[in-house]
Write an enzyme that holds these catalytic residues in place. Structure first.
Site, PDB file in Angstrom:
ATOM      1  N   GLU A 135      -2.674  -9.130   3.742  1.00  7.52           N
ATOM      2  CA  GLU A 135      -2.672  -9.682   5.200  1.00  7.52           C
ATOM      3  C   GLU A 135      -4.256  -9.852   5.441  1.00  7.52           C
ATOM      4  O   GLU A 135      -4.430 -10.342   6.378  1.00  7.52           O
ATOM      5  CB  GLU A 135      -2.238  -8.515   5.995  1.00  7.52           C
ATOM      6  CG  GLU A 135      -3.013  -7.412   6.396  1.00  7.52           C
ATOM      7  CD  GLU A 135      -2.765  -6.277   5.414  1.00  7.52           C
ATOM      8  OE1 GLU A 135      -3.562  -5.198   5.454  1.00  7.52           O
ATOM      9  OE2 GLU A 135      -2.018  -6.555   4.321  1.00  7.52           O
TER      10      GLU A 135
ATOM     11  N   HIS B 254      -3.866  -5.341   0.200  1.00  4.53           N
ATOM     12  CA  HIS B 254      -3.499  -5.909   1.524  1.00  4.53           C
ATOM     13  C   HIS B 254      -3.547  -7.233   1.279  1.00  4.53           C
ATOM     14  O   HIS B 254      -4.637  -7.904   1.488  1.00  4.53           O
ATOM     15  CB  HIS B 254      -4.599  -5.088   2.233  1.00  4.53           C
ATOM     16  CG  HIS B 254      -4.344  -3.739   2.597  1.00  4.53           C
ATOM     17  ND1 HIS B 254      -3.596  -3.494   3.781  1.00  4.53           N
ATOM     18  CD2 HIS B 254      -4.606  -2.793   1.807  1.00  4.53           C
ATOM     19  CE1 HIS B 254      -3.422  -1.951   3.753  1.00  4.53           C
ATOM     20  NE2 HIS B 254      -4.057  -1.422   2.580  1.00  4.53           N
TER      21      HIS B 254
ATOM     22  N   CYS C 158       0.855  -1.105  -0.068  1.00  2.00           N
ATOM     23  CA  CYS C 158       0.176  -0.061   0.090  1.00  2.00           C
ATOM     24  C   CYS C 158       0.987   1.134   0.019  1.00  2.00           C
ATOM     25  O   CYS C 158       1.518   1.608  -1.034  1.00  2.00           O
ATOM     26  CB  CYS C 158      -0.964   0.007   0.947  1.00  2.00           C
ATOM     27  SG  CYS C 158      -2.308   1.077   1.025  1.00  2.00           S
TER      28      CYS C 158
END
Length: 369
Positions: free
Chosen positions: A346, A344, A260
């Site tokens: 994660e 993202h 990001c």
């Protein structure tokens, strides 16, 4: 309690507050996720923004300590079609309204979020104000227009850690050197890091030291890390003071992975330019294509700026693109151990399709050693 939403283009929307009196000034954006509102609220990348959820019913499963992605909540206001005041979930330890009040965030409901979302998609992300205190529409629009906005501002300064710390199975612990556990020593630059990024690194046998955003490259190299990870964060990457120069000093000296804002800062360090997207990508359902494999992954995203692919140097290449608008979603250096993605991996909250990128980072570290 009655509230007014005012956009810089003159749009006025009556609503009501479900958290009491308050006022919030910021950038109006929307998020398309159907769940994960607590992760959205605790994501530091939303600093300075007023977040509208497009899914109409928000609050039904409450909140709990385990789903926090940072120690605080960051948007200035949270806007929903209908707030669900009675959560029902075995993990819930509180309701959303209480959570927002705890962190001083104005909660607003009772208006057509579809109309607001369409307005943002048509005009773009706008300066806006939400207020229960000022009922003068002209005054509110003027105040929204007068706000300085996010472009060129250093929003990282308000969310990065003040001193280094280590991350272990017990969470954040005081420390300025790598903990003994873990095979791979990784320095994490905190531009507004989400906890699940640290959890994912821990699962891949990393010894993690988190450092403030403005830590000099010399100090990081002095720690002799196996890899450097650049986290997500809020705002305009060109406004983050002095960081690009330090990243440039690290490139080629140690394997590097950015997510990001970290991805955008790597792009700037390589010589590329960034630009502001019309209304950004925010939600858990963004399709991204891996150009190397041809596979499409559904991703979680939260960003308003993007790297211009036409400005990448010849020794860098695009690796991923967004299938909605064709924008750059990933890049790597052709010869040096550096890669990054705009989205993202994660997955907090969101799909798990992109978690392989953490394995790619560890493979890069192992090959460099």
């Amino acid at each position: 309690m009655k509230a007014l939403i005012a956009l810089e283009d003159g749009t006025i929307i009556p609503a009501r507050s479900f958290t009491g009196a308050g006022e919030a000034l910021g950038e109006m954006v929307f998020n398309t996720s159907m769940t994960g509102y607590q992760e959205v609220l605790s994501d530091p990348s939303y600093t300075g923004q007023l977040v509208t959820m497009t899914y109409p019913l928000i609050g039904s499963y409450g909140v709990n300590p385990e789903d926090m992605e940072s120690a605080s909540a960051h948007p200035r206001a949270f806007l929903v079609r209908q707030y669900q005041a009675r959560p029902s979930n075995f993990r819930s330890t509180g309701d959303l309204a209480g959570f927002l009040k705890k962190f001083g965030i104005l909660g607003v409901e009772g208006f057509d979020t579809r109309m607001l979302t369409r307005r943002i998609r048509t005009v773009g992300a706008m300066k806006a104000i939400v207020s229960t205190k000022d009922s003068d529409a002209d005054s509110l629009v003027a105040r929204a227009r007068a706000w300085e906005g996010l472009v060129g501002q250093d929003m990282v300064a308000g969310v990065t850690c003040k001193t280094p710390y280590v991350w272990t199975k017990q969470g954040a612990q005081e420390g300025t050197t790598f903990p003994d556990s873990g095979r791979w020593k990784v320095v994490v630059y905190d531009f507004g890091v989400k906890y699940n990024q640290l959890r994912m690194l821990l699962k891949h046998d990393c010894s993690i030291l988190v450092v403030p955003a403005y830590t000099p490259a010399g100090e990081v190299l002095g720690l002799k890390p196996d890899g450097v990870f650049l986290s997500n964060g809020p705002g305009d990457p060109t406004g983050v003071r002095g960081v690009v120069e330090e990243i440039r000093r690290l490139i080629g000296k140690v394997p590097m992975f950015g997510i990001c804002l970290g991805h955008q800062l790597i792009g700037l360090a390589l010589g590329a330019k960034t630009y502001k997207l019309k209304f950004g990508h925010r939600g858990g359902n963004q399709p991204v294509k891996d150009l190397a494999t041809g596979k499409v992954e559904i991703t979680s995203q939260n960003h308003g700026f993007c790297i211009d692919p036409d400005t990448l140097p010849k020794d860098a290449e695009v690796t991923h693109i967004n299938l909605n608008d064709g924008s750059l979603e990933g890049a790597r250096h052709r010869t040096l151990p550096v890669f990054s993605v705009q989205y993202h991996p994660e997955f907090a909250a969101g799909p798990h399709d992109a978690r392989y990128l953490f394995e790619r980072f560890i493979t890069m570290i192992a090959q460099a050693r």
